[in-house]
Scaffold this active site. Structure first.
Site, short mmCIF file in Angstrom:
data_model
loop_
_atom_site.label_atom_id
_atom_site.label_comp_id
_atom_site.label_asym_id
_atom_site.label_seq_id
_atom_site.Cartn_x
_atom_site.Cartn_y
_atom_site.Cartn_z
N SER A 106 1.12 -1.10 0.00
CA SER A 106 0.11 0.04 0.05
C SER A 106 0.71 1.38 -0.01
O SER A 106 1.56 1.53 -0.89
CB SER A 106 -0.85 0.11 1.09
OG SER A 106 -1.91 0.76 1.22
N MET A 107 0.85 2.19 1.10
CA MET A 107 1.56 3.40 1.03
C MET A 107 3.16 2.95 0.83
O MET A 107 3.80 3.54 0.38
CB MET A 107 1.37 4.08 2.27
CG MET A 107 2.16 5.36 2.49
SD MET A 107 2.08 5.98 4.16
CE MET A 107 3.16 4.87 4.99
#
Length: 262
Positions: A106-107
């Site tokens: 994700s991030m």
């Protein structure tokens, strides 16, 4: 793979030369390769404890600990991907005495890409970048979770199943977690790829077919960010498909790390 709260680590870990940014749960001094794991928004180094356990002692797993959580909870969070990438890269440069593989979820995938760009500028080309559960840097969406109320952010976490239900049910822990989560969401949602930079390292993009945060097309677009090879892998599950599909992802990582020469 498991998640845990920022209230305290559920596992012990060595710090590499007392490095605040890096955790080693299963030090592997004779391993030919180092795997650098970068957590998702609100995540911590402990999320990668099972990965470290599965790959040790063949791979030296370095799990990055962002400021603002667990044993770094009294430090100010960093809400900018470029600033995070600068800081992480500075900590990794002394640890690049062995080939590095970057893994971000994700991030953490966006951050891993920016770290990879910075490492390559220093002449260090990773063996590979694993971008998990994240659209390619060139693909943008308008997202404003970081501007929502605490209750709305909690609802988002529940929808994505990124935090254990026991954590979500604990008011004290939630109040400790939310500042870090909000900061990370801001970093992820305001990140913009400046263009131009491509990795020489090959990229593998992994995603869950039911993930509302990344489509197949957005995952496939990671191919535009490397001059090396590219692979796309999909799995049953949503944004945190990793929690159920960890063995398959770890196997893919092991195939890459096995190519390193001691």
């Amino acid at each position: 793979m498991v998640t845990c709260s920022t209230k305290g680590s559920i596992v012990s870990a060595n710090r590499v030369d007392e490095n605040l940014w890096v955790r080693q749960f299963h030090p592997a001094p004779t391993a030919a390769t180092r795997l650098v794991c970068l957590p998702h928004a609100g995540g911590s180094a402990s999320y990668f404890f099972p990965v470290s356990k599965a790959l040790a002692p063949g791979v030296d797993v370095l799990a990055v600990q962002y400021p603002g959580r667990q044993d770094r909870r009294h430090e100010a969070c960093i809400d900018d991907i470029a600033e995070l990438a600068d800081a992480v890269t500075a900590e990794l440069l002394p640890l690049a005495d062995r080939p590095l593989v970057l893994f971000g979820h994700s991030m953490g995938a966006s951050l891993a890409f920016e770290v990879g760009v910075r490492l390559e500028k220093e002449g260090i080309v990773p063996l590979a970048l694993f971008a998990s559960g994240r659209r390619a840097p060139s693909r943008h969406r308008v997202e404003t979770v970081h501007l929502r109320s605490d209750d709305e952010i909690i609802a988002e976490l529940k929808a994505l199943s990124g935090t254990q239900s026991a954590v979500l049910a604990d008011e004290e822990i939630l109040r400790m977690v939310l500042p870090a989560i909000r900061s990370d969401y801001k970093a992820a949602e305001t990140y913009r790829h400046t263009g131009g930079a491509r990795l020489a390292a090959p990229i593998q993009a992994h995603f869950g077919v039911d993930d509302p945060r990344v489509s197949r097309d957005e995952a496939a677009a990671w191919a535009d960010h490397t001059s090396g090879g590219f692979e796309l892998a999909s799995y049953p599950g949503g944004h945190f498909y990793l929690n159920e599909q960890a063995p398959r992802v770890i196997e893919a990582i092991a195939r890459v790390t096995s190519t390193a020469v001691a």
